[in-house]
Scaffold this motif. Sequence first.
Motif, mmCIF file in Angstrom:
data_model
loop_
_atom_site.group_PDB
_atom_site.id
_atom_site.type_symbol
_atom_site.label_atom_id
_atom_site.label_comp_id
_atom_site.label_asym_id
_atom_site.label_seq_id
_atom_site.Cartn_x
_atom_site.Cartn_y
_atom_site.Cartn_z
ATOM 1 N N GLU A 172 0.829 -1.208 0.000
ATOM 2 C CA GLU A 172 0.000 0.000 0.000
ATOM 3 C C GLU A 172 0.860 1.254 0.000
ATOM 4 O OE1 GLU A 172 -3.540 0.201 -0.030
ATOM 5 O OE2 GLU A 172 -3.156 -1.869 -0.667
ATOM 6 N N GLU A 182 3.479 6.183 2.367
ATOM 7 C CA GLU A 182 2.995 7.490 1.945
ATOM 8 C C GLU A 182 1.473 7.491 1.787
ATOM 9 O OE1 GLU A 182 7.143 7.053 1.396
ATOM 10 O OE2 GLU A 182 5.511 5.820 0.582
ATOM 11 N N LYS A 183 0.934 6.453 1.166
ATOM 12 C CA LYS A 183 -0.512 6.363 0.966
ATOM 13 C C LYS A 183 -1.228 6.183 2.298
ATOM 14 C CE LYS A 183 -4.034 3.552 -1.376
ATOM 15 N NZ LYS A 183 -4.251 2.362 -2.247
ATOM 16 N N LYS A 218 -3.825 9.042 3.855
ATOM 17 C CA LYS A 218 -5.230 8.710 4.107
ATOM 18 C C LYS A 218 -5.590 8.975 5.557
ATOM 19 C CE LYS A 218 -8.576 5.590 5.334
ATOM 20 N NZ LYS A 218 -8.886 5.135 6.703
#
Length: 386
Positions: free
Chosen positions: A270, A273-274, A278
């Motif tokens: 994933e 950073e993502k 989020k």
Amino acid sequence: MKDVMYFDQAASSWPKPPAVMDAMMICMQDYAANPGRGSHQMAVKASRVLFETRKNLARLFGIKNPNDLSFALNTTHALNQAIKGFVKPGDHVICTNIEHNSVRRPLEHLKATAGVELTYIRNDEEGNIQLEDFKKALQTNTSLVVVNHSSNLLGTIMPIAEIGEICRAHGAKLLVDAAQSAGILPIHVGGMHIDMLAFPGHKGLLGPQGTGGLYIHPDIDLEPFMHGGTGSQSEAIHQPTVRPDRYEAGTQNTVGIAGLNEGVKFVMAETIEKIHAKEWRQTQMLMEGLLGIEGVTILGPALGQNKTGIVSFNINNADSSEVAFILDQSFQIAVRSGYHCTPLAHESAGTLAKGAVRSSIGYFTTDEEVDALIYAVKEIQSQYAK
């Protein structure tokens, strides 16, 4: 199916990726033998899974040699190994006011029993510290600096790389408590000048409870916290010198580590950073909603400031435990109340008398759940306002 809206991610992440549970069940069914203790195929398979997990963790944290990473039961276990295995009588140690009791209590124990000097760096109400204060606190006998990457009460993110540079220039070692950052914030032990890194498997890495680890720089030799069987150098009367065996006495949690491996792989797929982006977006969403409710006070960095997914708050003069109880019983929302094992952080935040309600966001938290928490707090506040 999620029957509870879970906002206690800072204590333990939930739910877990399905692959985590699948891996644990497969291990139990197919190869739950003792790793490193036998040459039969089940023991070999168990050993391979442990080493694969070690390699994946090393990739995630920028560790050159996976064998410099030893498994632990949790962050507390890892921190105790690091602190008690490194600090010597007469040493001086620096930490901050927002450390968890897993740091504070071992250090205070050494202060009381081994004549260790201890300095706490003060932080402001939002949890921020001044780098100059670290420089001023350094002494000729300062051997160790211990800092959490992110406060478990305020969500404040510490400038680890800059602190690491200060430590390196002085010759002190840096131990980082990554309980609230592993799997959520970028960590590179070399680039951030981290000498030891303690982390949990059951929080941001999405593994099961009873897992965690400690990275130890190859130039550091800790006195083992535990002594016993390792499956290597069995003829020797003392603990082996080879890593990671030196710090892994006894049978490892093979089933849990198999699950942790899948959690780490999920995080890497994933991307950090993502995940952080989020969680930060939903953290801002939650903060903005709570700030719109009269009588609600939020602890930690202000809206728009970088932080982890922890949002601690209070409603007027309401008891934090009572608010948490109402959220649980009337709205099926799970949060954490009280002092969160960090009384000095509450002291600096001005909440030592009453504690706080801590909500914490995870990767699987939905926008609808955030809206539901905001609505529930608004409803509870309206009752106290009468």
